[in-house]
Design a protein around this motif. Sequence first.
Motif, PDB file in Angstrom:
ATOM      1  N   ALA A  94       1.433   3.466  15.501  1.00  0.00           N
ATOM      2  CA  ALA A  94       1.047   4.882  15.471  1.00  0.00           C
ATOM      3  C   ALA A  94       0.971   5.448  16.885  1.00  0.00           C
ATOM      4  CB  ALA A  94      -0.289   5.056  14.749  1.00  0.00           C
ATOM      5  N   SER A  95       0.473   4.654  17.819  1.00  0.00           N
ATOM      6  CA  SER A  95       0.409   5.100  19.217  1.00  0.00           C
ATOM      7  C   SER A  95       1.800   5.397  19.751  1.00  0.00           C
ATOM      8  CB  SER A  95      -0.252   4.029  20.087  1.00  0.00           C
ATOM      9  OG  SER A  95      -1.594   3.859  19.738  1.00  0.00           O
ATOM     10  N   LEU A  96       2.729   4.501  19.482  1.00  0.00           N
ATOM     11  CA  LEU A  96       4.101   4.719  19.946  1.00  0.00           C
ATOM     12  C   LEU A  96       4.706   5.981  19.342  1.00  0.00           C
ATOM     13  CD1 LEU A  96       5.345   1.027  19.835  1.00  0.00           C
ATOM     14  CD2 LEU A  96       4.873   2.399  21.879  1.00  0.00           C
ATOM     15  N   LYS A  97       4.374   6.257  18.092  1.00  0.00           N
ATOM     16  CA  LYS A  97       4.861   7.495  17.462  1.00  0.00           C
ATOM     17  C   LYS A  97       4.184   8.710  18.096  1.00  0.00           C
ATOM     18  CE  LYS A  97       5.724   9.917  13.208  1.00  0.00           C
ATOM     19  NZ  LYS A  97       5.669   9.947  11.763  1.00  0.00           N
ATOM     20  N   LEU A  98       2.872   8.636  18.300  1.00  0.00           N
ATOM     21  CA  LEU A  98       2.142   9.752  18.908  1.00  0.00           C
ATOM     22  C   LEU A  98       2.631  10.048  20.322  1.00  0.00           C
ATOM     23  CD1 LEU A  98      -1.441   8.818  17.678  1.00  0.00           C
ATOM     24  CD2 LEU A  98      -0.176  10.895  17.059  1.00  0.00           C
ATOM     25  N   LEU A  99       3.126   9.031  21.015  1.00  0.00           N
ATOM     26  CA  LEU A  99       3.640   9.205  22.373  1.00  0.00           C
ATOM     27  C   LEU A  99       5.117   9.625  22.383  1.00  0.00           C
ATOM     28  CD1 LEU A  99       1.918   6.114  24.017  1.00  0.00           C
ATOM     29  CD2 LEU A  99       1.283   8.527  24.299  1.00  0.00           C
ATOM     30  N   GLY A 100       5.725   9.712  21.198  1.00  0.00           N
ATOM     31  CA  GLY A 100       7.116  10.128  21.110  1.00  0.00           C
ATOM     32  C   GLY A 100       8.113   9.030  21.430  1.00  0.00           C
ATOM     33  N   ILE A 101       7.678   7.764  21.378  1.00  0.00           N
ATOM     34  CA  ILE A 101       8.560   6.648  21.714  1.00  0.00           C
ATOM     35  C   ILE A 101       9.354   6.180  20.498  1.00  0.00           C
ATOM     36  CG2 ILE A 101       8.594   4.255  22.545  1.00  0.00           C
ATOM     37  CD1 ILE A 101       6.078   5.074  24.231  1.00  0.00           C
ATOM     38  N   ILE A 102       8.721   6.193  19.330  1.00  0.00           N
ATOM     39  CA  ILE A 102       9.409   5.833  18.088  1.00  0.00           C
ATOM     40  C   ILE A 102       9.223   6.964  17.080  1.00  0.00           C
ATOM     41  CG2 ILE A 102       9.177   3.342  18.447  1.00  0.00           C
ATOM     42  CD1 ILE A 102       6.910   3.337  16.358  1.00  0.00           C
ATOM     43  N   GLU A 103      10.088   7.015  16.093  1.00  0.00           N
ATOM     44  CA  GLU A 103      10.004   8.062  15.073  1.00  0.00           C
ATOM     45  C   GLU A 103       9.259   7.624  13.829  1.00  0.00           C
ATOM     46  OE1 GLU A 103      13.781   9.803  14.166  1.00  0.00           O
ATOM     47  OE2 GLU A 103      14.309  10.011  16.276  1.00  0.00           O
ATOM     48  N   ASP A 104       9.243   6.327  13.552  1.00  0.00           N
ATOM     49  CA  ASP A 104       8.683   5.817  12.303  1.00  0.00           C
ATOM     50  C   ASP A 104       7.645   4.743  12.604  1.00  0.00           C
ATOM     51  OD1 ASP A 104       8.155   4.783   9.790  1.00  0.00           O
ATOM     52  OD2 ASP A 104      10.250   4.669   9.198  1.00  0.00           O
ATOM     53  N   ALA A 105       6.416   5.004  12.220  1.00  0.00           N
ATOM     54  CA  ALA A 105       5.323   4.079  12.524  1.00  0.00           C
ATOM     55  C   ALA A 105       4.941   3.195  11.344  1.00  0.00           C
ATOM     56  CB  ALA A 105       4.102   4.867  13.000  1.00  0.00           C
ATOM     57  N   ARG A 106       5.796   3.144  10.334  1.00  0.00           N
ATOM     58  CA  ARG A 106       5.479   2.293   9.180  1.00  0.00           C
ATOM     59  C   ARG A 106       5.377   0.837   9.598  1.00  0.00           C
ATOM     60  NH1 ARG A 106       9.986   3.752   4.975  1.00  0.00           N
ATOM     61  NH2 ARG A 106      11.079   4.099   6.936  1.00  0.00           N
ATOM     62  N   THR A 107       4.483   0.121   8.921  1.00  0.00           N
ATOM     63  CA  THR A 107       4.342  -1.313   9.138  1.00  0.00           C
ATOM     64  C   THR A 107       4.929  -2.047   7.945  1.00  0.00           C
ATOM     65  OG1 THR A 107       2.121  -1.251   8.184  1.00  0.00           O
ATOM     66  CG2 THR A 107       2.275  -1.097  10.585  1.00  0.00           C
ATOM     67  N   ALA A 108       5.370  -3.261   8.171  1.00  0.00           N
ATOM     68  CA  ALA A 108       5.955  -4.063   7.097  1.00  0.00           C
ATOM     69  C   ALA A 108       4.854  -4.741   6.285  1.00  0.00           C
ATOM     70  CB  ALA A 108       6.880  -5.121   7.695  1.00  0.00           C
ATOM     71  N   PRO A 109       5.049  -4.835   4.980  1.00  0.00           N
ATOM     72  CA  PRO A 109       4.094  -5.563   4.144  1.00  0.00           C
ATOM     73  C   PRO A 109       3.991  -7.016   4.625  1.00  0.00           C
ATOM     74  CG  PRO A 109       5.632  -4.329   2.784  1.00  0.00           C
ATOM     75  CD  PRO A 109       6.134  -4.260   4.206  1.00  0.00           C
ATOM     76  N   PRO A 110       2.860  -7.601   4.549  1.00  0.00           N
ATOM     77  CA  PRO A 110       1.674  -7.193   3.803  1.00  0.00           C
ATOM     78  C   PRO A 110       0.694  -6.343   4.611  1.00  0.00           C
ATOM     79  CG  PRO A 110       1.330  -9.403   4.583  1.00  0.00           C
ATOM     80  CD  PRO A 110       2.717  -8.987   5.041  1.00  0.00           C
ATOM     81  N   ALA A 111       1.099  -5.879   5.797  1.00  0.00           N
ATOM     82  CA  ALA A 111       0.200  -5.033   6.584  1.00  0.00           C
ATOM     83  C   ALA A 111      -0.157  -3.775   5.800  1.00  0.00           C
ATOM     84  CB  ALA A 111       0.838  -4.652   7.912  1.00  0.00           C
ATOM     85  N   ILE A 112      -1.394  -3.369   5.909  1.00  0.00           N
ATOM     86  CA  ILE A 112      -1.892  -2.166   5.246  1.00  0.00           C
ATOM     87  C   ILE A 112      -1.740  -1.007   6.228  1.00  0.00           C
ATOM     88  CG2 ILE A 112      -3.936  -1.065   4.250  1.00  0.00           C
ATOM     89  CD1 ILE A 112      -4.845  -3.976   3.532  1.00  0.00           C
ATOM     90  N   PRO A 113      -1.099   0.084   5.830  1.00  0.00           N
ATOM     91  CA  PRO A 113      -0.901   1.193   6.771  1.00  0.00           C
ATOM     92  C   PRO A 113      -2.187   1.956   7.072  1.00  0.00           C
ATOM     93  CG  PRO A 113      -0.026   1.764   4.621  1.00  0.00           C
ATOM     94  CD  PRO A 113      -0.476   0.335   4.533  1.00  0.00           C
TER      95      PRO A 113
END
Length: 109
Positions: free
Chosen positions: A69-88
């Motif tokens: 999410a930090s990387l998305k908020l900083l404009g570094i990545i577009e998609d902050a989804r995590t892979a299962p089994p991580a809880i978003p």
Amino acid sequence: LMAGAHGVVPGIGNIDPVGYVKIFDYVAAGDYAAARSEQERLFEMFGLVDVGAPARMGRGSSAIGAFKASLKLLGIIEDARTAPPAIPLNAEEISAIIPFLKNAGLSVK
């Protein structure tokens, strides 16, 4: 580094790699006060790994979600989804990251 280590693999280094380069350069130059100051700035930002509600996720999900999410908020990545089994992270948890980034002097998009 000041204790003799040759490097580190920091999670926060994904968010603020420049800070870790500064620490390395300060130590190499013998400016230990500046290195310690930069380390403290990064350490304060590390609190963002705990934004996830412990009642609904473990610290691993919270940390990985916060890094992405930090990387998305900083404009570094577009998609902050995590892979299962991580809880978003939810919207409230993502919003809780912003003060950590701003207090560290990073520009949130």
